[in-house]
Structures are given as structure tokens and as C-alpha cells.
Enzyme design. Sequence first.
Site, PDB file in Angstrom:
ATOM      1  CG  HIS A 138      10.483  -2.139  -7.002  1.00 57.20           C
ATOM      2  ND1 HIS A 138       9.126  -2.280  -6.849  1.00 57.20           N
ATOM      3  CD2 HIS A 138      10.734  -2.231  -8.342  1.00 57.20           C
ATOM      4  CE1 HIS A 138       8.570  -2.443  -8.035  1.00 57.20           C
ATOM      5  NE2 HIS A 138       9.518  -2.411  -8.954  1.00 57.20           N
ATOM      6  CG  ASN A 143       9.647  -0.347  -1.126  1.00 56.83           C
ATOM      7  OD1 ASN A 143       9.225  -1.335  -0.513  1.00 56.83           O
ATOM      8  ND2 ASN A 143       9.381  -0.148  -2.412  1.00 56.83           N
ATOM      9  CG  LEU A 190       3.211   3.979   3.615  1.00 55.11           C
ATOM     10  CD1 LEU A 190       4.574   3.651   4.206  1.00 55.11           C
ATOM     11  CD2 LEU A 190       2.113   3.779   4.637  1.00 55.11           C
ATOM     12  NE  ARG A 226      -3.682  -2.271   2.214  1.00 53.10           N
ATOM     13  CZ  ARG A 226      -4.912  -2.286   1.714  1.00 53.10           C
ATOM     14  NH1 ARG A 226      -5.476  -1.195   1.285  1.00 53.10           N
ATOM     15  NH2 ARG A 226      -5.595  -3.415   1.638  1.00 53.10           N
TER      16      ARG A 226
HETATM   17  C1  GAR Z   1       9.529  -8.908  -2.395  1.00 56.88           C
HETATM   18  O1  GAR Z   1       9.984  -9.517  -3.568  1.00 56.88           O
HETATM   19  C2  GAR Z   1       9.540  -7.391  -2.543  1.00 56.88           C
HETATM   20  O2  GAR Z   1      10.585  -6.940  -3.337  1.00 56.88           O
HETATM   21  C3  GAR Z   1       8.207  -7.165  -3.189  1.00 56.88           C
HETATM   22  O3  GAR Z   1       7.335  -8.016  -2.510  1.00 56.88           O
HETATM   23  C4  GAR Z   1       8.051  -9.195  -2.145  1.00 56.88           C
HETATM   24  C5  GAR Z   1       7.775  -9.483  -0.673  1.00 56.88           C
HETATM   25  O4  GAR Z   1       8.301 -10.719  -0.317  1.00 56.88           O
HETATM   26  N1  GAR Z   1       7.813  -5.790  -3.077  1.00 56.88           N
HETATM   27  C6  GAR Z   1       7.165  -5.127  -4.034  1.00 56.88           C
HETATM   28  O5  GAR Z   1       6.809  -5.636  -5.074  1.00 56.88           O
HETATM   29  C7  GAR Z   1       6.888  -3.668  -3.704  1.00 56.88           C
HETATM   30  N2  GAR Z   1       6.505  -2.949  -4.894  1.00 56.88           N
HETATM   31  P1  GAR Z   1       8.453 -11.131   1.208  1.00 56.88           P
HETATM   32  O6  GAR Z   1       7.087 -10.971   1.849  1.00 56.88           O
HETATM   33  O7  GAR Z   1       8.872 -12.577   1.141  1.00 56.88           O
HETATM   34  O8  GAR Z   1       9.504 -10.259   1.843  1.00 56.88           O
END
Ligand code: GAR
Length: 213
Positions: free
Chosen positions: A116, A114, A100, A98
Amino acid sequence: MSEQRPFLLGILGSGKGSNAAAIADACAAGIIPARVALVLSDVQDAGILAQARARGLPARFIPPGKFRTKLDEAAEAAFLDALRQAEVDLVVLAGFMRILKGEFLRAFAHRVVNIHPALLPAFPGLEAWKQALDYGAKMTGVTVHFVDQGIDTGPIITQETVPILSGDTPESLHARIQEVERKIYPAVIAALACGEIRVQGRQTIFTKPLLPH
Ligand code: GAR
């Protein structure tokens, strides 16, 4: 002798929590000189909450409210309150799905990071590994960045490439990306906890090289 107050992390996530687990374990092992003060999720049965509880860390679900891609006002205030009460120094987004907004980011200016799963500014948003694969890119990677008001637009702290192999599926590519995430994110958080990264506009300046990871 008075003990120094530890550097405190608040981790927010919506998913299975592999990044949060890697960060918590790196704190416990002394690789990150910090403590996880609180883990919060907008998803009641998210794996990240189970990962935190299995490690004896405070973990809470906070209902996100009526929107799909952001927190509503009351929910954002509740997240902010919980992080303030826990006296968190750095907010770590680890798969938090989400956006912020204003007040939250003002309260933690330059203190929200963050991870990505792509080389920004390419492939912002959801399922970035799938976007890269569908696009036919030969290379993607991981970006750690400060969070601003945009979607995956804040100043970049570090990036690492991951090749896209012929025969990759979304799952195999994401798994390889996540291997890199679990190394790079703890290294960046260690540097932030040590005050080794400064932001100047869009530039991030390292006063020491990142730990080998
Ligand atoms: C990760 O790959 C992270 O980079 C991605 O969600 C996954 C969470 O994995 N984040 C995004 O896509 C943000 N835009 P996790 O719950 O195993 O840490």
C-alpha cells in the site's frame, strides 16, 4: 537427487505492473527463492499482463463481474481456481484494486500480502499518495501487510517512510513511493518464501532481519 519443489507465487494486479516486474526480475535473479507461477488481472489490457508475458510468464485476464470494487462470486471462484490449479503458495497483490472476500481469504489464510502506498493506518483506500499530499502530511511511505477482510487493515509486515517535498505533485510523489516499493516488496517476499515471517494476531515476527534493500 530429487529437486525441491519451488515456492510458487501468484501475482494479482490491475495496473501497469511495476511491482510485478520487480518481483519477477528478483525471482529470475535468484534474489527471491521462488517462481512466479501465474499473473492474473481483472483488467484486460493491464500493463501487468504485458509485463508478465514479456518475461514468458503465464498471464490471464479474468473478468471481474458486475461490481466495481470487488469480484462477483463467479469471478472470485475463477481467481481462486486458477491460483489453486497453479499450486500457488503465496498470493501477492500488486496494485490489485478489488477487495477479496471470505472464501478466497480462508483458502489462502495468512498467505495473501499487499503493498500500500502510504503508512497505514493513515490513508487507506485509493490514491493514497494523493490523499497524503492533499492532507498536507510531511511524510508518507509504503506498507507491506497481510490481507484480511478489511480495506488495508491486515497485520503490518514492514513499513518505510518517504518524505513529501515542497513542490511535489501527485505524480512525483507516487514515483518516489514506487521506487521504494520496488525494493521493499521483493525483500518481504524473499523472507516469506524462506519462512522467516510468522503472524501472531496483529503482530508479525521476523526470525531473521529483512535483506538489505
Ligand atoms: C502501487 O503504487 C501500489 O502500492 C498501489 O497501486 C500501485 C500499483 O502500481 N496499490 C494500492 O493503491 C492498493 N490500495 P504497479 O501496477 O506499477 O505495481
